[in-house]
Design a protein around this motif. Structure first.
Motif, short mmCIF file in Angstrom:
data_model
loop_
_atom_site.label_atom_id
_atom_site.label_comp_id
_atom_site.label_asym_id
_atom_site.label_seq_id
_atom_site.Cartn_x
_atom_site.Cartn_y
_atom_site.Cartn_z
N GLY A 122 -4.14 16.61 27.58
CA GLY A 122 -3.43 16.77 28.84
C GLY A 122 -4.02 16.01 30.01
N ARG A 123 -5.10 15.26 29.77
CA ARG A 123 -5.74 14.50 30.85
C ARG A 123 -5.62 13.01 30.58
NH1 ARG A 123 -12.21 14.43 32.54
NH2 ARG A 123 -12.08 12.56 33.84
N ARG A 124 -5.28 12.26 31.62
CA ARG A 124 -5.20 10.81 31.53
C ARG A 124 -6.60 10.24 31.73
NH1 ARG A 124 -1.36 8.22 29.10
NH2 ARG A 124 0.23 9.40 30.21
N TRP A 125 -7.12 9.51 30.70
CA TRP A 125 -8.50 9.08 30.70
C TRP A 125 -8.58 7.55 30.88
CZ3 TRP A 125 -11.94 13.16 29.91
CH2 TRP A 125 -13.30 12.82 29.95
N PRO A 126 -9.44 7.05 31.78
CA PRO A 126 -9.59 5.60 31.95
C PRO A 126 -10.23 4.98 30.72
CG PRO A 126 -11.26 6.75 33.24
CD PRO A 126 -10.33 7.80 32.71
N ALA A 127 -9.75 3.81 30.33
CA ALA A 127 -10.23 3.23 29.08
C ALA A 127 -9.95 1.73 29.05
CB ALA A 127 -9.54 3.91 27.89
N ILE A 128 -10.50 1.06 28.05
CA ILE A 128 -10.11 -0.30 27.72
C ILE A 128 -9.66 -0.31 26.27
CG2 ILE A 128 -11.63 -1.42 29.39
CD1 ILE A 128 -13.51 -2.07 27.04
N ALA A 129 -8.82 -1.28 25.91
CA ALA A 129 -8.30 -1.34 24.55
C ALA A 129 -8.26 -2.77 24.06
CB ALA A 129 -6.90 -0.73 24.48
N ASN A 130 -8.52 -2.93 22.78
CA ASN A 130 -8.30 -4.20 22.10
C ASN A 130 -7.17 -4.01 21.10
OD1 ASN A 130 -9.71 -7.06 21.33
ND2 ASN A 130 -8.85 -6.07 19.53
N ILE A 131 -6.15 -4.86 21.19
CA ILE A 131 -5.05 -4.79 20.25
C ILE A 131 -4.83 -6.18 19.66
CG2 ILE A 131 -3.33 -5.07 22.10
CD1 ILE A 131 -1.45 -3.32 20.35
N GLY A 132 -4.74 -6.24 18.34
CA GLY A 132 -4.56 -7.53 17.70
C GLY A 132 -5.21 -7.57 16.34
#
Length: 311
Positions: free
Chosen positions: A232-242
C-alpha cells in the motif's frame, strides 16, 4: 466486472448488451473515449456494457516472432477495463478456428446469437473477420439486417496526432515517458510477481526484485526512475528493463527493481512498477566492477531526484 472466457461459456443471461470489440492494448485515451461512450449507451439501453477482446492478440497469432510489444498483459488489461467501469469482458481465444470465421459468421455467432448486442461501439478504422473483410460499413449493414445499431467513436488526438497503441509504443521506445503518459492518461506501468533470479544484485550491493514479465518483448528498455507499490505504499526505486547485456541471459527480457533503502522479503509479492524518467540506455559493461560503478551512479542520480521530488 464479469469475465467470460470463450464463446462456449456464454449463457442466456449474457444476451442483451452494448458492446465494443478490439485489442485494447494499453487502454489508452482513445480506448477510454470508446469505453465512456459504451457506459453512456449501456445506461441508456439499461443493459450491461461488454468489451470483446482476444487472447492472444491477432498479430501475436499470425507472426508471434514479430508481433509488437505488449503494453499490457491480460491481467493488467482487465484491471484497467474494470477501472473504466466495464460491466463484462468476453475474452475470445484467437486460434485457427476463429481466424477462419468470416465477418458475417462472426457477427451472427458472437454478436447476435452469443451476446444479443443492442448497439456496437467501434473505431471508424476497425476491421475484423477472415482476411479482415469486415469494416465499419459492413457492420452498419449487418446491424440493419440483425437488429442492432453501430456507432463510430470519435478520434482522440494529442499534439495534433491520433492516439493509438502503436504511438504509445513508439513514445516508450524513444524514452519519452511524458508523451506516453499524455497518450495513456496515466504514467506507464508494469505489474508482475517477484520471482527468484540470479541474485547478482546482492553481489553488487544493490539487491533487486526480479519481476516476472511473461512476454517476449517489452515496449521500453533501459534504466529508469520508478516507483513500486509495496504493502500500500509507493516506494522510490530504480529499474532496469531489457535483455541485461552484461550478464548471462536466456534471451528473454527482464525487469529488475531496486527499492531505495527497503528492508524486507518481496519474493512472491505482486508489484506495480510505475515508470517516471529514463536515466540511460542498457549497455554492455566489460566487467562486474564497471557494472557496479554504473549502478552506483544510477542510485546516486535516483537519490538526488527523490530528494528534490519527495513522494
Amino acid at each position: 466486472m464479469q469475465l467470460v472466457r470463450g464463446i462456449h461459456n456464454l449463457q442466456p443471461s449474457h444476451r442483451g448488451c452494448v458492446a465494443t470489440i478490439g485489442n485494447f492494448d494499453g487502454v489508452h485515451r482513445g480506448h477510454q473515449a470508446i469505453l465512456a461512450r459504451l457506459r453512456e449507451r449501456a445506461q441508456e439501453f439499461g443493459v450491461p456494457g461488454c468489451v470483446v477482446i482476444f487472447e492472444p492478440q491477432p498479430r501475436e497469432f499470425f507472426t508471434p516472432g514479430h508481433a509488437p510489444a505488449r503494453l499490457t498483459r491480460l491481467r493488467e488489461k482487465l484491471t484497467l477495463l474494470d477501472e473504466q467501469g466495464v460491466d463484462r469482458v468476453l475474452c475470445l481465444a484467437f486460434n485457427r478456428r476463429l481466424r477462419e470465421l468470416g465477418a458475417a459468421d462472426f457477427v451472427h455467432t458472437v454478436l447476435v446469437e452469443g451476446l444479443g448486442v443492442r448497439q456496437l461501439e467501434v473505431g471508424d478504422d476497425f476491421r475484423f473477420g477472415c482476411d479482415r473483410s469486415g469494416d465499419f460499413d459492413f457492420l452498419v449493414k449487418a446491424g440493419v439486417a440483425e437488429g442492432f445499431t453501430v456507432e463510430a467513436a470519435s478520434t482522440i488526438e494529442v499534439d495534433g496526432a491520433r492516439v493509438s497503441s502503436s504511438r504509445v509504443r513508439q513514445a516508450l521506445a524513444d524514452g519519452d515517458l511524458a508523451l506516453a503518459e499524455a497518450l495513456l492518461g496515466r504514467p506507464y506501468s508494469i505489474a508482475g510477481r517477484v520471482v527468484y533470479g540470479q541474485q547478482l544484485g546482492r553481489k553488487l550491493n544493490a539487491p533487486t526484485a526480479n519481476i516476472q514479465l511473461k512476454r517476449r518483448r517489452t515496449a521500453l528498455s533501459g534504466v529508469f526512475l520508478v516507483t513500486a507499490m509495496v504493502a500500500g505504499r509507493r516506494w522510490p526505486a530504480i529499474a532496469n528493463i531489457g535483455m541485461r547485456p552484461s550478464v548471462q541471459s536466456e534471451g528473454l527480457p527482464h525487469l529488475e527493481v531496486h527499492l531505495l533503502d527497503y528492508q524486507g522479503d518481496l519474493y512472491g509479492c505482486r508489484l506495480e512498477v510505475v515508470f517516471l524518467r529514463k536515466l540511460r540506455d542498457e549497455q554492455r559493461f566489460p566487467s562486474l566492477e564497471a557494472l557496479r560503478n554504473a549502478i552506483d551512479m544510477d542510485i546516486a542520480s535516483a537519490r538526488a531526484y527523490w530528494r528534490a521530488n519527495p513522494l
